[in-house]
Scaffold this motif. Structure first.
Motif, PDB file in Angstrom:
ATOM      1  N   GLU A 132      -7.747  -1.283  -3.590  1.00  0.00           N
ATOM      2  CA  GLU A 132      -7.491  -0.330  -2.499  1.00  0.00           C
ATOM      3  C   GLU A 132      -8.207  -0.730  -1.213  1.00  0.00           C
ATOM      4  O   GLU A 132      -8.828   0.087  -0.530  1.00  0.00           O
ATOM      5  CB  GLU A 132      -7.870   1.097  -2.930  1.00  0.00           C
TER       6      GLU A 132
ATOM      7  N   ARG B  16       0.834  -1.215   0.000  1.00  0.00           N
ATOM      8  CA  ARG B  16       0.000   0.000   0.000  1.00  0.00           C
ATOM      9  C   ARG B  16       0.864   1.258   0.000  1.00  0.00           C
ATOM     10  O   ARG B  16       0.556   2.222  -0.693  1.00  0.00           O
ATOM     11  CB  ARG B  16      -0.940   0.001   1.204  1.00  0.00           C
TER      12      ARG B  16
ATOM     13  N   SER C  16       3.490   3.360  -9.076  1.00  0.00           N
ATOM     14  CA  SER C  16       2.825   2.806 -10.256  1.00  0.00           C
ATOM     15  C   SER C  16       3.762   1.851 -10.996  1.00  0.00           C
ATOM     16  O   SER C  16       3.333   0.833 -11.515  1.00  0.00           O
ATOM     17  CB  SER C  16       2.346   3.924 -11.182  1.00  0.00           C
TER      18      SER C  16
ATOM     19  N   VAL D 264       2.305   1.629  -3.520  1.00  0.00           N
ATOM     20  CA  VAL D 264       1.329   2.099  -4.507  1.00  0.00           C
ATOM     21  C   VAL D 264       1.164   3.616  -4.403  1.00  0.00           C
ATOM     22  O   VAL D 264       1.029   4.310  -5.407  1.00  0.00           O
ATOM     23  CB  VAL D 264      -0.029   1.378  -4.299  1.00  0.00           C
TER      24      VAL D 264
ATOM     25  N   LEU E 286      -5.030  -3.513  -5.749  1.00  0.00           N
ATOM     26  CA  LEU E 286      -5.674  -2.802  -6.857  1.00  0.00           C
ATOM     27  C   LEU E 286      -7.060  -2.297  -6.475  1.00  0.00           C
ATOM     28  O   LEU E 286      -7.500  -1.252  -6.926  1.00  0.00           O
ATOM     29  CB  LEU E 286      -5.764  -3.714  -8.091  1.00  0.00           C
TER      30      LEU E 286
ATOM     31  N   LEU F 128      -2.415  -8.871  -4.610  1.00  0.00           N
ATOM     32  CA  LEU F 128      -2.331  -7.846  -5.647  1.00  0.00           C
ATOM     33  C   LEU F 128      -3.722  -7.320  -6.009  1.00  0.00           C
ATOM     34  O   LEU F 128      -3.919  -6.116  -6.179  1.00  0.00           O
ATOM     35  CB  LEU F 128      -1.625  -8.421  -6.878  1.00  0.00           C
ATOM     36  N   ALA F 129      -4.704  -8.237  -6.085  1.00  0.00           N
ATOM     37  CA  ALA F 129      -6.085  -7.819  -6.353  1.00  0.00           C
ATOM     38  C   ALA F 129      -6.598  -6.920  -5.232  1.00  0.00           C
ATOM     39  O   ALA F 129      -7.295  -5.937  -5.479  1.00  0.00           O
ATOM     40  CB  ALA F 129      -6.983  -9.046  -6.516  1.00  0.00           C
TER      41      ALA F 129
ATOM     42  N   LEU G 272       3.865  -1.362  -8.914  1.00  0.00           N
ATOM     43  CA  LEU G 272       2.633  -2.123  -9.102  1.00  0.00           C
ATOM     44  C   LEU G 272       2.609  -2.789 -10.473  1.00  0.00           C
ATOM     45  O   LEU G 272       2.164  -3.923 -10.626  1.00  0.00           O
ATOM     46  CB  LEU G 272       1.424  -1.189  -8.925  1.00  0.00           C
ATOM     47  N   GLU G 273       3.122  -2.070 -11.475  1.00  0.00           N
ATOM     48  CA  GLU G 273       3.192  -2.628 -12.830  1.00  0.00           C
ATOM     49  C   GLU G 273       4.124  -3.833 -12.870  1.00  0.00           C
ATOM     50  O   GLU G 273       3.818  -4.847 -13.498  1.00  0.00           O
ATOM     51  CB  GLU G 273       3.669  -1.540 -13.801  1.00  0.00           C
TER      52      GLU G 273
ATOM     53  N   ARG H 264       2.333  -6.683 -11.268  1.00  0.00           N
ATOM     54  CA  ARG H 264       1.288  -7.166 -12.179  1.00  0.00           C
ATOM     55  C   ARG H 264       1.895  -8.028 -13.279  1.00  0.00           C
ATOM     56  O   ARG H 264       1.297  -9.017 -13.709  1.00  0.00           O
ATOM     57  CB  ARG H 264       0.547  -5.973 -12.777  1.00  0.00           C
TER      58      ARG H 264
ATOM     59  N   GLU I 131      -6.954 -11.828 -12.855  1.00  0.00           N
ATOM     60  CA  GLU I 131      -8.350 -11.545 -13.191  1.00  0.00           C
ATOM     61  C   GLU I 131      -9.290 -12.424 -12.369  1.00  0.00           C
ATOM     62  O   GLU I 131     -10.309 -11.960 -11.847  1.00  0.00           O
ATOM     63  CB  GLU I 131      -8.563 -11.791 -14.694  1.00  0.00           C
TER      64      GLU I 131
ATOM     65  N   GLN J 150      -9.390 -11.094  -8.831  1.00  0.00           N
ATOM     66  CA  GLN J 150     -10.202  -9.884  -8.711  1.00  0.00           C
ATOM     67  C   GLN J 150     -11.690 -10.222  -8.741  1.00  0.00           C
ATOM     68  O   GLN J 150     -12.481  -9.660  -7.989  1.00  0.00           O
ATOM     69  CB  GLN J 150      -9.850  -8.897  -9.821  1.00  0.00           C
TER      70      GLN J 150
END
Length: 198
Positions: free
Chosen positions: A133, A73, A82, A76, A131, A127-128, A85-86, A89, A98, A101
């Protein structure tokens, strides 16, 4: 062999540190550590040995998960967050991310329980959560039961290994073997399973 009290004085803190580190750096086979510690505790025939292994392992896993999520957190929100996080990902398989999430949307933080028990399932779900938050407190409420279930599972594997053999090293070998089998079976199944569709 050092006396049992000396082994415990060194063993439980070492178990805590290794499991917490394994939660932060997911390369350490923490399941095998917990199972092995449970075998040794089972053979010492201390009434609280296996319970202590369970409690120390669950607390260490929870501490490591919270620290990793808190760092995530912070990362991020930072200036280079960013990019971080990329990079995360890119490491997670897109279909797993996916799926994580979707499950997070459908079931909320309870999906954390399953993610801790499925090999390599924790990082995509975490990670989900990042993303989405998800607040740290809400993540912690879902991660607590997940760590308890995880520690209980690997302690049971250790008890099984310890009860089958009279010599601790044989029980440890069986527990480690079972743990490695559990952790590698899903990946092997995905590779061997015939692909459906074109």
């Amino acid at each position: 062999m050092p006396p049992e009290t000396t082994q415990q004085a060194v063993g439980y803190p070492a178990l805590f540190v290794l499991v917490a580190l394994g939660a932060l750096v997911p390369v350490i086979p923490t399941g095998a550590l917990v199972s092995s510690a449970a075998v040794v505790a089972f053979h010492h025939q201390s009434p609280y040995g296996v319970l202590l292994v369970f409690a120390v392992s669950a607390l260490a896993a929870f501490t490591g998960d919270l620290a990793l999520y808190w760092l995530g957190r912070r990362g991020v929100r930072s200036r280079g967050g960013s990019r971080w996080l990329e990079a995360l990902r890119d490491r997670a398989a897109p279909e797993r991310l996916e799926q994580a999430q979707t499950k997070l949307d459908e079931h909320g933080v309870m999906v954390l329980v399953l993610s801790r028990l499925v090999p390599a399932g924790r990082i995509p779900v975490m990670l989900a959560c990042l993303l989405a938050e998800l607040p740290l407190r809400r993540f912690g409420r879902g991660d607590g039961p997940a760590c308890l279930a995880w520690a209980a599972t690997y302690c049971l594997i250790g008890i099984l290994g310890g009860s089958l053999f009279s010599e601790p090293w044989k029980g440890v070998a069986l527990a480690v073997g079972l743990t490695l089998l559990i952790s590698t079976a899903p990946a092997a199944w995905r590779r061997l399973r015939p692909r459906s569709g074109p």
